[in-house]
Design a protein around this motif. Structure first.
Motif, PDB file in Angstrom:
ATOM      1  N   LEU A 192       0.834  -1.203   0.000  1.00 29.08           N
ATOM      2  CA  LEU A 192       0.000   0.000   0.000  1.00 29.08           C
ATOM      3  C   LEU A 192       0.870   1.255   0.000  1.00 29.08           C
TER       4      LEU A 192
ATOM      5  N   LEU B 184      -5.776   6.102  -2.979  1.00 28.10           N
ATOM      6  CA  LEU B 184      -5.560   5.262  -1.812  1.00 28.10           C
ATOM      7  C   LEU B 184      -6.292   3.944  -2.043  1.00 28.10           C
TER       8      LEU B 184
ATOM      9  N   GLN C  70      -7.910   0.392  -1.682  1.00 28.87           N
ATOM     10  CA  GLN C  70      -8.528  -0.214  -0.509  1.00 28.87           C
ATOM     11  C   GLN C  70      -8.971  -1.634  -0.815  1.00 28.87           C
ATOM     12  N   GLU C  71      -9.035  -2.437   0.243  1.00 26.93           N
ATOM     13  CA  GLU C  71      -9.635  -3.758   0.128  1.00 26.93           C
ATOM     14  C   GLU C  71     -11.086  -3.565  -0.269  1.00 26.93           C
TER      15      GLU C  71
ATOM     16  N   ASP D 128     -11.924  -2.860  -3.379  1.00 23.81           N
ATOM     17  CA  ASP D 128     -11.879  -2.264  -4.713  1.00 23.81           C
ATOM     18  C   ASP D 128     -11.791  -3.386  -5.744  1.00 23.81           C
TER      19      ASP D 128
ATOM     20  N   ARG E  37     -13.685   1.787  -7.378  1.00 25.31           N
ATOM     21  CA  ARG E  37     -14.234   1.792  -6.027  1.00 25.31           C
ATOM     22  C   ARG E  37     -15.726   2.062  -6.152  1.00 25.31           C
TER      23      ARG E  37
ATOM     24  N   ASP F 105     -19.908   3.652  -1.413  1.00 22.54           N
ATOM     25  CA  ASP F 105     -19.990   3.103  -0.058  1.00 22.54           C
ATOM     26  C   ASP F 105     -21.195   3.727   0.634  1.00 22.54           C
TER      27      ASP F 105
END
Length: 126
Positions: free
Chosen positions: A63, A74, A76-77, A79, A110, A113
């Motif tokens: 990362l 950035l 991320q898990e 994605d 992404r 969320d």
């Protein structure tokens, strides 16, 4: 109000969150022979997911390297990797390219969320 205080009313319009696509580049170390899914790039574990590779884990060292190369993103898990070196649309083809090439030019996605948006908006009184 009559006491000289100023009242302000704020109105928010909630728009549906849109998926965000961003570029990530990575180079595999020389001599690395991967045998497990995602093993070709140390610190990244992915799984086949329809037309993409779903990022299951990213370790801190990888990362940090990805952010060093592209400070504006950035990873991320959770994605999704949707393109590798110009190939997209099929997870199996993406994975084959992921295994074959040392230099990876990737597009990650992404998804929105909704839970995070709900937490932020819940901090405001209706």
């Amino acid at each position: 109000t009559g006491d000289g205080a100023l009242e302000v009313a704020l109105r928010f319009r909630v728009l549906p969150a849109r998926p965000v696509e961003y570029a990530v580049t990575a180079d595999k170390p020389h001599g690395r022979q991967g045998g497990v899914l995602g093993g070709d790039l140390p610190g990244l574990r992915v799984r086949l997911a329809g037309a993409s590779l779903l990022v299951e884990t990213i370790d801190r060292q990888l990362l940090a390297e990805l952010v060093r190369r592209s400070p504006e993103v950035l990873p991320q898990e959770g994605d999704e990797i949707i393109e590798i070196n110009g190939i997209r649309g099929n997870a199996q083809h993406l994975y084959q390219e992921f295994r074959r090439q040392r230099n990876l030019r990737m597009k990650w996605l992404r998804r929105a969320d909704a839970a995070r948006a709900d937490r932020v908006l819940s901090g405001f009184d209706a």
